[in-house]
Write a protein that holds these residues in place. Structure first.
Motif, short mmCIF file in Angstrom:
data_model
loop_
_atom_site.label_atom_id
_atom_site.label_comp_id
_atom_site.label_asym_id
_atom_site.label_seq_id
_atom_site.Cartn_x
_atom_site.Cartn_y
_atom_site.Cartn_z
N ASP A 124 -25.11 22.81 14.78
CA ASP A 124 -26.37 22.93 14.36
C ASP A 124 -26.80 21.15 14.83
O ASP A 124 -27.97 21.21 14.48
CB ASP A 124 -26.82 23.15 13.16
N ASN A 125 -26.24 20.18 15.42
CA ASN A 125 -26.40 19.07 15.81
C ASN A 125 -26.53 17.97 14.65
O ASN A 125 -26.83 17.04 14.84
CB ASN A 125 -27.74 18.98 16.45
N ARG A 126 -26.04 18.61 13.38
CA ARG A 126 -25.93 17.54 12.20
C ARG A 126 -24.78 16.77 12.54
O ARG A 126 -23.71 17.17 13.05
CB ARG A 126 -25.94 18.38 10.89
N ILE A 127 -24.89 15.51 12.15
CA ILE A 127 -23.81 14.26 12.35
C ILE A 127 -23.08 14.23 11.13
O ILE A 127 -23.59 13.91 10.05
CB ILE A 127 -24.47 13.22 13.00
N ILE A 128 -21.71 14.07 11.34
CA ILE A 128 -20.92 13.65 10.09
C ILE A 128 -20.15 12.52 10.48
O ILE A 128 -19.52 12.40 11.44
CB ILE A 128 -19.84 14.71 9.65
N ALA A 129 -20.16 11.43 9.71
CA ALA A 129 -19.33 10.33 10.08
C ALA A 129 -18.34 9.84 8.81
O ALA A 129 -18.65 10.31 7.80
CB ALA A 129 -20.10 8.98 10.29
N GLY A 130 -17.14 9.43 9.19
CA GLY A 130 -16.27 9.19 8.10
C GLY A 130 -15.55 7.93 8.22
O GLY A 130 -15.55 7.40 9.50
N GLY A 131 -15.40 7.31 7.08
CA GLY A 131 -14.50 6.14 7.22
C GLY A 131 -13.90 5.34 6.05
O GLY A 131 -13.38 6.37 5.35
N TYR A 132 -14.56 4.41 5.29
CA TYR A 132 -14.15 3.88 4.23
C TYR A 132 -15.16 3.33 3.39
O TYR A 132 -16.21 2.60 4.43
CB TYR A 132 -12.79 3.14 4.03
N THR A 133 -15.16 2.98 2.44
CA THR A 133 -16.20 2.23 1.35
C THR A 133 -15.33 1.37 0.46
O THR A 133 -14.25 1.88 -0.02
CB THR A 133 -17.21 2.86 0.49
N ILE A 134 -15.43 0.11 0.58
CA ILE A 134 -14.71 -0.80 -0.68
C ILE A 134 -15.68 -1.17 -1.76
O ILE A 134 -16.69 -1.91 -1.55
CB ILE A 134 -14.33 -1.90 0.17
N GLN A 135 -15.38 -0.82 -2.71
CA GLN A 135 -16.04 -0.99 -4.07
C GLN A 135 -15.21 -1.68 -4.94
O GLN A 135 -14.18 -1.35 -5.44
CB GLN A 135 -16.34 0.47 -4.63
N GLY A 136 -15.68 -2.98 -5.04
CA GLY A 136 -14.85 -3.90 -5.83
C GLY A 136 -13.58 -4.28 -4.90
O GLY A 136 -13.75 -4.66 -3.74
N SER A 137 -12.25 -3.97 -5.17
CA SER A 137 -11.16 -4.14 -4.48
C SER A 137 -10.64 -2.92 -4.11
O SER A 137 -9.45 -2.79 -3.40
CB SER A 137 -10.14 -5.09 -5.11
N ASN A 138 -11.34 -1.68 -4.37
CA ASN A 138 -10.78 -0.32 -3.94
C ASN A 138 -11.55 0.26 -2.90
O ASN A 138 -12.53 0.43 -2.57
CB ASN A 138 -10.99 0.46 -5.23
N TYR A 139 -10.48 0.58 -1.69
CA TYR A 139 -10.92 1.33 -0.51
C TYR A 139 -11.01 2.89 -0.93
O TYR A 139 -10.08 3.29 -1.58
CB TYR A 139 -9.95 1.29 0.50
N LYS A 140 -12.21 3.68 -0.51
CA LYS A 140 -12.20 4.89 -0.78
C LYS A 140 -12.20 5.61 0.39
O LYS A 140 -13.26 5.09 1.34
CB LYS A 140 -12.95 5.16 -2.03
N PHE A 141 -11.91 6.91 0.55
CA PHE A 141 -12.62 7.62 1.86
C PHE A 141 -14.08 7.93 1.51
O PHE A 141 -14.41 8.13 0.64
CB PHE A 141 -11.89 9.03 1.72
N ALA A 142 -14.73 7.74 2.61
CA ALA A 142 -16.07 7.83 2.70
C ALA A 142 -16.48 8.72 3.81
O ALA A 142 -16.24 8.72 4.93
CB ALA A 142 -17.14 6.42 2.83
N LEU A 143 -17.68 9.60 3.29
CA LEU A 143 -18.07 10.54 4.40
C LEU A 143 -19.67 10.61 4.30
O LEU A 143 -20.28 10.60 3.26
CB LEU A 143 -17.57 12.04 4.27
N ALA A 144 -20.49 10.64 5.20
CA ALA A 144 -21.98 11.02 5.34
C ALA A 144 -22.24 11.92 6.19
O ALA A 144 -21.68 11.92 7.30
CB ALA A 144 -22.58 9.52 5.43
N ARG A 145 -23.22 12.81 5.99
CA ARG A 145 -23.76 13.62 6.76
C ARG A 145 -25.08 13.61 6.98
O ARG A 145 -26.08 13.27 6.14
CB ARG A 145 -23.62 15.24 6.50
N TYR A 146 -25.72 13.40 8.27
CA TYR A 146 -27.15 13.18 8.60
C TYR A 146 -27.76 14.33 9.46
O TYR A 146 -27.10 15.12 10.24
CB TYR A 146 -27.06 12.12 9.84
#
Length: 249
Positions: A124-146
């Motif tokens: 449906d042309n919606r976009i999903i991006a994935g990577g990481y976010t660093i919160q403090g010293s913690n890296y976490k899986f990060a996803l966003a859909r647009y």
């Protein structure tokens, strides 16, 4: 070059970074199928985009059915590494109707640093991006859909964003797969027990972890005898099986 895709007409688009220390920019090139630069794209086949302050790089690209190009990556803005998505039209011009002047910057929490390492397009042309976010010293899986206009899709986890803490460290998504049933597979690496291991998480289309996948939605793989194992790429077979590739040292 960090990503390469072929258009339906056989032309080839690559995305990555170029510049001179300390300034680097999102950079895309398009080649004709004969291997020479396509001079109808950008300026003589080359597009450079200034997204942030200095170090900016494109990590992956996807092509929409109309020939538009979606590029994921990161850029330093006000001293923070930011999760970025950019849209260009088929001629290589930034689409001013997408996000803010063709660019989306996404923050997952106040003061976080992040990177969009992969991007995929839904039917449906919606976009999903994935990577990481660093919160403090913690890296976490990060996803966003647009949505198609670049706004966050609030049907995805309520606000368009998902972070997943796998209980380890240096948790980063390197590649995304969209299954035919709409489920999203995020592949990357984490550090556990002092070593990098392959990590795989599957989500429902609404951003919730699919607990039917390995009982908790998460799979980690360590190669016996190796010190570190890092996953860089993933692919989906026609039978639905998932293949991961990377390195083992």
């Amino acid at each position: 070059i960090h990503s390469i895709k072929m258009q339906s007409d056989g032309k080839i688009i690559v995305a990555g970074m170029s510049g001179n220390n300390p300034e680097y920019f999102f950079t895309l090139l398009r080649y004709n199928n004969s291997g020479d630069l396509d001079t109808t794209f950008g300026i003589d086949g080359i597009v450079t985009i200034n997204v942030g302050d200095d170090i900016e790089y494109a990590t992956e690209l996807s092509i929409l059915p109309d020939g538009s190009i979606i590029v994921s990556g990161s850029a330093y803005i006000d001293g923070y590494k930011r999760f970025c998505v950019v849209k260009l039209n088929s001629e290589g011009n930034v689409d001013p109707l997408f996000g803010i002047d063709g660019i989306i910057i996404t923050s997952f929490s106040a003061g976080d640093q992040s990177s969009a390492n992969s991007v995929i397009i839904q039917p449906d042309n919606r976009i999903i991006a994935g990577g990481y976010t660093i919160q403090g010293s913690n890296y976490k899986f990060a996803l966003a859909r647009y949505n198609t206009d670049g706004t966050l899709d609030t049907t995805f986890s309520g606000d368009g964003k998902v972070t997943t803490n796998l209980g380890a460290s240096n948790e980063t998504i390197e590649d995304l797969i969209l299954q035919t049933d709409g489920k999203i597979v995020a592949a990357g690496s984490i550090i556990t027990g002092g070593h990098y291991v392959f990590a795989l998480v599957r989500y429902y289309a609404n951003g919730i972890i699919d607990s039917s996948f390995n009982n908790d939605g998460i799979v980690t793989t360590f190669f016996p005898g190796a010190i570190d194992n890092q996953c860089n790429s993933a692919a989906l077979q026609t039978d639905g099986k998932i293949v991961l590739g990377g390195s083992s040292s």
